[in-house]
Scaffold this active site. Structure first.
Site, short mmCIF file in Angstrom:
data_model
loop_
_atom_site.label_atom_id
_atom_site.label_comp_id
_atom_site.label_asym_id
_atom_site.label_seq_id
_atom_site.Cartn_x
_atom_site.Cartn_y
_atom_site.Cartn_z
N LYS A 10 0.85 -1.20 0.00
CA LYS A 10 0.00 0.00 0.00
C LYS A 10 0.88 1.25 0.00
O LYS A 10 2.05 1.19 0.43
CB LYS A 10 -0.95 0.04 1.20
CG LYS A 10 -0.27 0.15 2.60
CD LYS A 10 0.11 1.57 3.02
CE LYS A 10 0.88 1.57 4.35
NZ LYS A 10 1.88 2.59 4.51
N ASP A 136 -1.57 -1.46 10.86
CA ASP A 136 -1.92 -1.42 9.43
C ASP A 136 -2.65 -2.68 8.97
O ASP A 136 -3.09 -2.75 7.82
CB ASP A 136 -0.65 -1.26 8.58
CG ASP A 136 -0.18 0.19 8.51
OD1 ASP A 136 -0.97 1.10 8.86
OD2 ASP A 136 0.98 0.42 8.11
#
Ligand code: C5P
Length: 284
Positions: A10, A136
């Site tokens: 990401k 995350d």
């Protein structure tokens, strides 16, 4: 049976830290998006009642220090799984780079073991288990484009943006996340407006989106690694529409309007920084 799960990297189009909470973590607001650079996680039954990790990377621990191990351990304990498991990590995402490679591997392991062991957990349940392992991980359970808040546990899917071409440049030095947060002085730092960024994305106003992208952690990392600013400047001078550090660094990404422009940025950065990737935003 063998299950293979993709674990995409990401990048953060925006990161803001609002305040430090009583538990020591920062209250965050972020816009995250997956990129087409992925590890692959393969899980299968193991004859002994243990977790066996294997990887093609020389940089990864193969014990509890690896979030993949912790994912398997957590599910085994929580759901009283008595069989062993072998997990193989095919590593392509640079390690300790601000690209959530470890968190995405962890999330992919949770998704894969949910299938292998037929646990029947929803993505929400997997995200909540993932939050116990790392900030995350909940986002990585879902991937795609999301507004993420809290410590990282609140994930809201947002409108997908165009699959822009993206160049990632990982400087040789890495930056430990905890040390970046520790050095953060949120009262004397400029904060990006994540809500304005989100609004621009919702309206598909990409010129405005490029302007509103920002990362509150960038100045802390740049102080220690001035080459990050240099990479940003080169990307912008070569025609990238926006260039920003991802997460706590040290990877810098540039977003480009088309493939020709992205190749130009890629070739220009290659001469300056050895680890460079030409990829696209991953939108479904
Ligand atoms: O949760 P995780 O272990 O991935 O976080 C790594 C480090 O990043 C934490 O130890 C903490 O120092 C910092 N962090 C933070 N606030 C957050 C997320 C991470 O301070 N919301």
């Amino acid at each position: 049976m063998e299950i293979i799960e993709k674990a995409p990297a990401k990048i953060n189009l925006g990161v803001d830290a609002l305040y430090q909470r009583d538990d020591g973590y920062y209250e965050l607001e972020m816009v995250m998006i997956s990129v087409d650079l992925s590890d692959h996680i393969t899980v299968c039954d193991f004859p002994e009642p243990k977790i066996q990790l294997k990887t093609n990377s020389g940089f990864l621990p193969l014990d509890r220090k690896n979030l993949v191990y912790r994912a398997a351990e957590l599910l085994m304990e929580r759901f009283a799984v008595s069989t062993g498991v072998a997990v193989e990590i095919d590593k392509r995402i640079p390690v300790a780079a601000g690209l959530a490679g470890g968190s995405s591997d962890c999330a992919a392991t949770l998704r894969a073991l949910n299938k292998l062991w037929q646990l029947g957990l929803t993505l929400e349940e997997l995200a909540s288990l993932g939050a116990e392992i790392g900030s995350d991980v909940p986002y990585c359970i879902y991937g795609n484009t999301a507004f993420v808040s809290g410590r990282g546990e609140f994930v809201e899917k947002i409108t997908n943006i165009k699959p822009f071409w993206t160049v990632l440049a990982k400087p040789p030095k890495s930056m430990p996340t905890a040390s970046v947060f520790q050095a953060l002085d949120i009262d004397h730092i400029s904060h990006p407006n994540i809500h304005a960024l989100r609004e621009a994305i919702d309206k598909q106003d990409f010129e405005q989106m490029f302007k509103k992208m920002g990362n509150v952690l960038e100045s802390v990392t740049i102080e220690r690694m001035p080459e990050i600013q240099k990479i940003k400047n080169i990307m912008l001078s070569l025609g990238a529409k926006a260039a920003l550090m991802s997460g706590s660094g040290s990877t810098v990404f540039g977003i480009c309007e088309n493939q020709t422009q992205a190749k130009h940025v890629f070739n220009g950065i290659k001469g300056f920084n050895s680890e460079v990737y030409l990829t696209r935003l991953l939108v479904n």
